[in-house]
Design a protein around this motif. Structure first.
Motif, PDB file in Angstrom:
ATOM      1  N   ARG A   1       0.801  -1.229   0.000  1.00  0.00           N
ATOM      2  CA  ARG A   1       0.000   0.000   0.000  1.00  0.00           C
ATOM      3  C   ARG A   1       0.834   1.280   0.000  1.00  0.00           C
ATOM      4  N   ASN A   2       2.105   1.176  -0.303  1.00  0.00           N
ATOM      5  CA  ASN A   2       2.895   2.391  -0.515  1.00  0.00           C
ATOM      6  C   ASN A   2       2.591   2.939  -1.902  1.00  0.00           C
ATOM      7  N   THR A   3       2.567   4.249  -2.019  1.00  0.00           N
ATOM      8  CA  THR A   3       2.337   4.882  -3.312  1.00  0.00           C
ATOM      9  C   THR A   3       3.462   5.857  -3.603  1.00  0.00           C
ATOM     10  N   TYR A   4       3.783   5.986  -4.878  1.00  0.00           N
ATOM     11  CA  TYR A   4       4.875   6.836  -5.318  1.00  0.00           C
ATOM     12  C   TYR A   4       4.441   7.612  -6.550  1.00  0.00           C
ATOM     13  N   TRP A   5       4.886   8.852  -6.632  1.00  0.00           N
ATOM     14  CA  TRP A   5       4.652   9.689  -7.811  1.00  0.00           C
ATOM     15  C   TRP A   5       5.989  10.098  -8.423  1.00  0.00           C
ATOM     16  N   GLY A   6       5.991  10.180  -9.754  1.00  0.00           N
ATOM     17  CA  GLY A   6       7.120  10.769 -10.438  1.00  0.00           C
ATOM     18  C   GLY A   6       7.051  12.286 -10.365  1.00  0.00           C
ATOM     19  N   GLN A   7       8.122  12.928 -10.807  1.00  0.00           N
ATOM     20  CA  GLN A   7       8.210  14.386 -10.724  1.00  0.00           C
ATOM     21  C   GLN A   7       7.456  15.073 -11.851  1.00  0.00           C
ATOM     22  N   GLY A   8       7.056  14.312 -12.855  1.00  0.00           N
ATOM     23  CA  GLY A   8       6.340  14.884 -13.989  1.00  0.00           C
ATOM     24  C   GLY A   8       7.274  15.223 -15.132  1.00  0.00           C
ATOM     25  N   THR A   9       6.790  15.028 -16.341  1.00  0.00           N
ATOM     26  CA  THR A   9       7.545  15.398 -17.534  1.00  0.00           C
ATOM     27  C   THR A   9       6.598  16.105 -18.504  1.00  0.00           C
ATOM     28  N   GLN A  10       7.053  17.221 -19.046  1.00  0.00           N
ATOM     29  CA  GLN A  10       6.204  18.048 -19.907  1.00  0.00           C
ATOM     30  C   GLN A  10       6.168  17.486 -21.322  1.00  0.00           C
ATOM     31  N   VAL A  11       4.963  17.348 -21.843  1.00  0.00           N
ATOM     32  CA  VAL A  11       4.755  16.988 -23.244  1.00  0.00           C
ATOM     33  C   VAL A  11       3.994  18.133 -23.894  1.00  0.00           C
ATOM     34  N   THR A  12       4.568  18.698 -24.941  1.00  0.00           N
ATOM     35  CA  THR A  12       3.926  19.794 -25.654  1.00  0.00           C
ATOM     36  C   THR A  12       3.757  19.398 -27.111  1.00  0.00           C
ATOM     37  N   VAL A  13       2.515  19.450 -27.575  1.00  0.00           N
ATOM     38  CA  VAL A  13       2.211  19.103 -28.968  1.00  0.00           C
ATOM     39  C   VAL A  13       1.803  20.386 -29.678  1.00  0.00           C
ATOM     40  N   SER A  14       2.644  20.830 -30.578  1.00  0.00           N
ATOM     41  CA  SER A  14       2.410  22.111 -31.234  1.00  0.00           C
ATOM     42  C   SER A  14       3.182  22.168 -32.533  1.00  0.00           C
ATOM     43  N   SER A  15       2.605  22.873 -33.496  1.00  0.00           N
ATOM     44  CA  SER A  15       3.305  23.088 -34.759  1.00  0.00           C
ATOM     45  C   SER A  15       4.075  24.400 -34.726  1.00  0.00           C
TER      46      SER A  15
END
Length: 116
Positions: free
Chosen positions: A102-116
């Motif tokens: 029941r331990n939970t872990y989160w990553g720090q996040g990574t930005q995804v940008t979809v743009s022309s």
């Protein structure tokens, strides 16, 4: 030590692909399931995909058929292959792990940008 380390985000044109990785080598205990979440601008964080320790996989409707989640054999790395990306996929993507203890872990996040 950081339990979850994400990589693979960046800028991509509409229709392009990216693969995110989440290294979970510092996790203690056995993995129950692993997830990808994302937070789009102006939206709350939402679940994208789940993969259980028995291999069951599910996706939110918005990414079904375009995204594929997987792990390596020992569940130490989580992947998210993202194809046919649209601007609506622009978000910070987070990995999440829950263990059988029941331990939970989160990553720090990574930005995804979809743009022309």
């Amino acid at each position: 030590q950081v339990p979850l380390v994400e990589s693979g985000g960046g800028l991509v044109q509409p229709g392009g692909s990216l693969r995110l990785s989440c290294a979970a080598s510092e996790i203690s205990g056995s993995v129950l399931y692993m997830r990808w979440y994302r937070q789009r601008p102006g939206h709350e964080r939402e679940l994208v995909s789940t993969i259980t320790n028995s291999g069951l996989i599910s996706y939110v409707d918005a990414v079904e058929g375009r995204f594929t989640t997987s792990t390596d054999n020992d569940k130490k790395t989580l992947y998210l292959q993202m194809n046919a990306l649209t601007p609506d996929d622009t978000a910070v993507y987070y990995c999440y792990v829950r263990t059988s203890s029941r331990n939970t872990y989160w990553g720090q996040g990574t930005q995804v940008t979809v743009s022309s």
